[in-house]
Design a protein around this motif. Structure first.
Motif, PDB file in Angstrom:
ATOM      1  N   ALA A 140      60.681 -31.494 -52.025  1.00 28.36           N
ATOM      2  CA  ALA A 140      60.071 -32.404 -51.050  1.00 28.36           C
ATOM      3  C   ALA A 140      60.654 -33.807 -51.198  1.00 28.36           C
ATOM      4  O   ALA A 140      61.021 -34.449 -50.210  1.00 28.36           O
ATOM      5  N   ILE A 144      50.336 -39.637 -52.731  1.00 30.25           N
ATOM      6  CA  ILE A 144      51.755 -39.319 -52.942  1.00 30.25           C
ATOM      7  C   ILE A 144      52.362 -38.724 -51.680  1.00 30.25           C
ATOM      8  O   ILE A 144      53.428 -39.149 -51.220  1.00 30.25           O
ATOM      9  N   ILE A 150      51.282 -30.293 -58.414  1.00 31.29           N
ATOM     10  CA  ILE A 150      52.293 -29.811 -57.468  1.00 31.29           C
ATOM     11  C   ILE A 150      53.397 -29.148 -58.284  1.00 31.29           C
ATOM     12  O   ILE A 150      53.977 -29.789 -59.150  1.00 31.29           O
ATOM     13  N   TYR A 154      58.787 -33.342 -41.133  1.00 28.40           N
ATOM     14  CA  TYR A 154      58.071 -34.010 -42.224  1.00 28.40           C
ATOM     15  C   TYR A 154      56.564 -33.767 -42.243  1.00 28.40           C
ATOM     16  O   TYR A 154      55.982 -33.584 -43.311  1.00 28.40           O
ATOM     17  N   VAL A 182      56.126 -30.565 -44.007  1.00 30.80           N
ATOM     18  CA  VAL A 182      56.433 -30.703 -45.431  1.00 30.80           C
ATOM     19  C   VAL A 182      55.237 -31.339 -46.139  1.00 30.80           C
ATOM     20  O   VAL A 182      54.755 -30.861 -47.172  1.00 30.80           O
ATOM     21  N   LEU A 202      55.322 -40.490 -49.595  1.00 31.56           N
ATOM     22  CA  LEU A 202      56.570 -39.739 -49.495  1.00 31.56           C
ATOM     23  C   LEU A 202      57.033 -39.682 -48.043  1.00 31.56           C
ATOM     24  O   LEU A 202      58.205 -39.899 -47.740  1.00 31.56           O
ATOM     25  N   ILE A 203      56.092 -39.391 -47.160  1.00 34.67           N
ATOM     26  CA  ILE A 203      56.461 -39.232 -45.764  1.00 34.67           C
ATOM     27  C   ILE A 203      56.797 -40.579 -45.122  1.00 34.67           C
ATOM     28  O   ILE A 203      57.644 -40.684 -44.242  1.00 34.67           O
ATOM     29  N   VAL A 262      48.150 -35.346 -61.590  1.00 35.90           N
ATOM     30  CA  VAL A 262      48.602 -35.321 -60.196  1.00 35.90           C
ATOM     31  C   VAL A 262      49.961 -34.631 -60.111  1.00 35.90           C
ATOM     32  O   VAL A 262      50.181 -33.760 -59.269  1.00 35.90           O
ATOM     33  N   ALA A 301      60.387 -41.315 -45.624  1.00 37.82           N
ATOM     34  CA  ALA A 301      61.363 -40.467 -44.938  1.00 37.82           C
ATOM     35  C   ALA A 301      62.120 -41.285 -43.895  1.00 37.82           C
ATOM     36  O   ALA A 301      61.538 -42.122 -43.218  1.00 37.82           O
ATOM     37  N   PRO A 302      63.428 -41.035 -43.811  1.00 37.66           N
ATOM     38  CA  PRO A 302      64.216 -41.799 -42.845  1.00 37.66           C
ATOM     39  C   PRO A 302      63.879 -41.386 -41.415  1.00 37.66           C
ATOM     40  O   PRO A 302      63.436 -40.270 -41.165  1.00 37.66           O
ATOM     41  N   ALA A 357      64.186 -33.913 -49.997  1.00 42.42           N
ATOM     42  CA  ALA A 357      64.284 -33.897 -48.540  1.00 42.42           C
ATOM     43  C   ALA A 357      64.181 -35.311 -47.993  1.00 42.42           C
ATOM     44  O   ALA A 357      64.855 -35.673 -47.033  1.00 42.42           O
ATOM     45  N   VAL A 358      63.323 -36.114 -48.612  1.00 41.79           N
ATOM     46  CA  VAL A 358      63.123 -37.471 -48.134  1.00 41.79           C
ATOM     47  C   VAL A 358      64.262 -38.390 -48.580  1.00 41.79           C
ATOM     48  O   VAL A 358      64.785 -39.178 -47.807  1.00 41.79           O
ATOM     49  N   LEU A 359      64.664 -38.246 -49.847  1.00 41.51           N
ATOM     50  CA  LEU A 359      65.689 -39.144 -50.381  1.00 41.51           C
ATOM     51  C   LEU A 359      67.084 -38.789 -49.881  1.00 41.51           C
ATOM     52  O   LEU A 359      67.950 -39.647 -49.795  1.00 41.51           O
TER      53      LEU A 359
END
Lengths: 306, 283
Positions: free
Chosen positions: B136, A22, B128, A271, A274, A26-27, B124, A30-31, B139-141
């Motif tokens: 988190a 995950i 978290i 990132y 994070v 997720l990373i 899972v 990242a944009p 932050a990405v979206l």
């Protein structure tokens, strides 16, 4: 019993494996190009390509993931863009503050909740019970944000007794600890109460009465231990959560813990930091859960049957 | 359930009555507020910064709860914030309950490998803490209302999945389910028409308890600037932005704080009351 612990350990490893997946995905979502973020704006295409190669970005995704996993096993969680230091060093430097806050918050919470919950359970339907339940509902309805600001307003602004933010002395610890402890206390009060109510209905309690053992002894010696079983599980889960950083509390009180680190890392688009904070949190939560399960299993052997 | 019995329990449950009245008034106030507020909650008017609460001294035309650091009427913003927060909380609860319920039903009904995969996925997500996971992903979206709803659903569906799965496990071997199977009913039919309708009580209880939790989570995310974005108000961001002024202008944070507390408290009272009424054994 040994088999049960082994099975739980296996499940924990599987969970952690998926947690790495995950955090990795997720990373990747990242944009922006991570290589560009590591470099100055004036970087030449050659420099960018070199940085991409250094970060392994030119390799297939699956290889990148394997490199990431291999790195984790060597203790290499990546390098923070903002601090230009290994992420794990930064995380470890923040861990003591979070651990202290967790410990203090849980102490406050449990010292209030367990006596209150047990008393409410023993005196079911009484005024004590009703006030304990109201206290519990109030605690669950307080937003962390509001509770923290309210405490600052009363104890720092109005009375001037305690500092509004900062870290270092015992005085700095009190308000954040209450902010964490109050919701925990409200939840634990309910659990301790319902645990006590359930246990007191059991046949073995009736038989202890029949043996002529005093009420006080029945409550403290026979009922208490079993009533605490659900409490251990939930408190364990909560402790795990706080160890992951009480984000809002740390933010309000400028407490230099993991939660505040996470927020600042997000603010700086760091990132890798994070990602590694997320993973470290997942590891800690899973380990605490494992420990809680083992404790539960030592206290109550019936658990191993499932 | 017997109507008379149910009605008797409703009458006896103080939590349900208090919570129900509270929730009713909050929803009415929030959704009818455009009809009676005399200010715009999103445009600033710097001449009127930090007007102290005027109460009803000027009737509905005054700043009843004062104004904030940009001169916006606090009551108007609280009511607008209520509309946004409540809508988001209800949407999130509905979506996460839907996803969690379907996955929980599938896990409990089919068992075996399917169950293992779904339950491990839950583990899972549980490993978290939900707020950390939410920020988190946020932050990405990037911040937007759709993304806010997405992260809140992602971090909360697990509860429903686990609850439903355990409930299904309890009743999936009951005679009526086995009988349906023997008649050759489809999996779909058994899962939704036979099993699901018999396990809605714990779901309703969880749903009602989760609305308050969702409001709290949204306020935390908005406080961290990752929730509802300005100029739209949210109670969390009102507290966050007013925090620097609490020494001189406490009403800027106290008003949204109390609104937040009363709303969540009402929903929690309602949820607890509902539990006492529908499932008295759980108390």
């Amino acid at each position: 019993m040994g088999k049960y612990i082994l099975r739980r350990l296996g499940a924990t490893i599987v969970v952690l494996f998926f947690a790495t997946l995950i955090t990795f995905i997720l990373i990747r979502l990242a944009p922006g190009n991570p290589a560009l973020m590591m470099l100055a704006d004036s970087a030449t295409p050659e420099e960018i390509a070199a940085m991409e190669a250094y970060l392994g970005l030119d390799k297939p995704v699956i290889v990148q993931y394997l490199i990431y996993i291999a790195g984790i096993f060597k203790g290499d969680f990546g390098t923070s863009i903002m601090y230009q230091r290994p992420c794990i060093d930064i995380i470890l430097s923040r861990l003591p503050a979070t651990a202290l806050l967790t410990f203090a918050g849980c102490t406050v919470g449990l010292l209030v909740a367990i006596p209150l919950g047990v008393l409410a359970g023993v005196k079911q339907g009484s005024m004590v019970d009703l006030s304990a339940m109201t206290f519990a509902l109030l605690g669950q309805s307080m937003a962390t944000v509001w509770l923290a600001v309210l405490l600052v307003l009363i104890f720092s602004v109005h009375l001037g007794w305690l500092p509004a933010l900062g870290y270092g002395t015992f005085k700095h610890l009190i308000l954040p600890a209450i902010t964490i402890g109050f919701p925990l206390a409200s939840q634990t009060t309910r659990l301790a109460r319902s645990g006590m109510v359930d246990v007191l209905k059991e046949d073995y309690i009736t038989s202890t009465y029949a043996k002529g053992i005093s009420r006080r002894q029945v409550y403290t010696k026979y009922a208490f231990k079993n009533a605490m079983l659900p409490v251990i599980t939930i408190v364990g889960l909560q402790i795990a959560g706080y160890l992951g950083g009480a984000v809002v509390t740390e933010q309000v009180f400028s407490w230099p813990g993991l939660g505040a680190l996470m927020v600042s890392a997000i603010g700086n688009r760091d990132y890798p930091l994070v990602q590694s904070t997320l993973l470290v949190v997942a590891v800690m939560v899973s380990l605490v859960n494992l420990i809680v399960d083992i404790i539960n299993c030592l206290v109550d052997r019936r658990m191993t049957l499932n | 359930m017997d109507k008379k019995l149910l009605f008797g329990r409703i009458k006896r449950s103080k939590f349900f009555i208090v919570g129900g009245i509270g929730v009713f008034f909050i929803i009415i106030l929030a959704f009818t507020s455009p009809l009676f507020v005399s200010f715009d909650g999103t445009t600033s008017s710097l001449m009127e910064r930090f007007t102290p609460p005027e109460g009803f001294s000027k009737g509905l035309a005054g700043h009843i709860l004062g104004t904030d650091q940009l001169g916006r009427d606090i009551l108007t913003r609280i009511l607008l914030g209520a509309r946004i927060s409540l809508s988001i909380a209800i949407i999130c609860v509905a979506l996460s309950a839907f996803i969690g319920t379907v996955l929980g039903l599938i896990a409990g009904y089919f068992g075996g490998a399917v169950d293992k995969i779904i339950m491990r996925t839950c583990d899972v997500f549980l490993s978290i803490p939900s707020l950390i996971l939410a920020i988190a992903i946020m932050a990405v979206l990037g911040t937007s209302i759709i993304n806010l709803i997405t992260v809140m659903v992602i971090s909360r569906w697990v509860q429903y999945a686990r609850l439903m799965r355990n409930q299904v496990m309890v009743i999936r071997n009951k005679e009526f389910v086995l009988a349906s199977k023997a008649f050759g009913a489809s999996h779909w039919h058994i899962m939704f028409k036979q099993i699901f309708v018999n396990i809605t009580t714990p779901l309703i209880i969880l749903l009602s308890q989760q609305i308050g939790q969702m409001i709290l989570m949204e306020s935390s995310l908005s406080f961290l600037n990752m929730g509802i974005q300005p100029p739209l108000p949210s109670w969390g961001s009102m507290i966050a932005n007013g925090r620097s002024y609490i020494a001189s202008y406490p009403w800027v944070v106290v008003a949204p704080g109390i609104a937040l507390m009363l709303t969540v408290l009402s929903f929690n009272f309602l949820g607890d009351g509902l539990r006492d009424i529908l499932d008295p054994k759980q108390k």
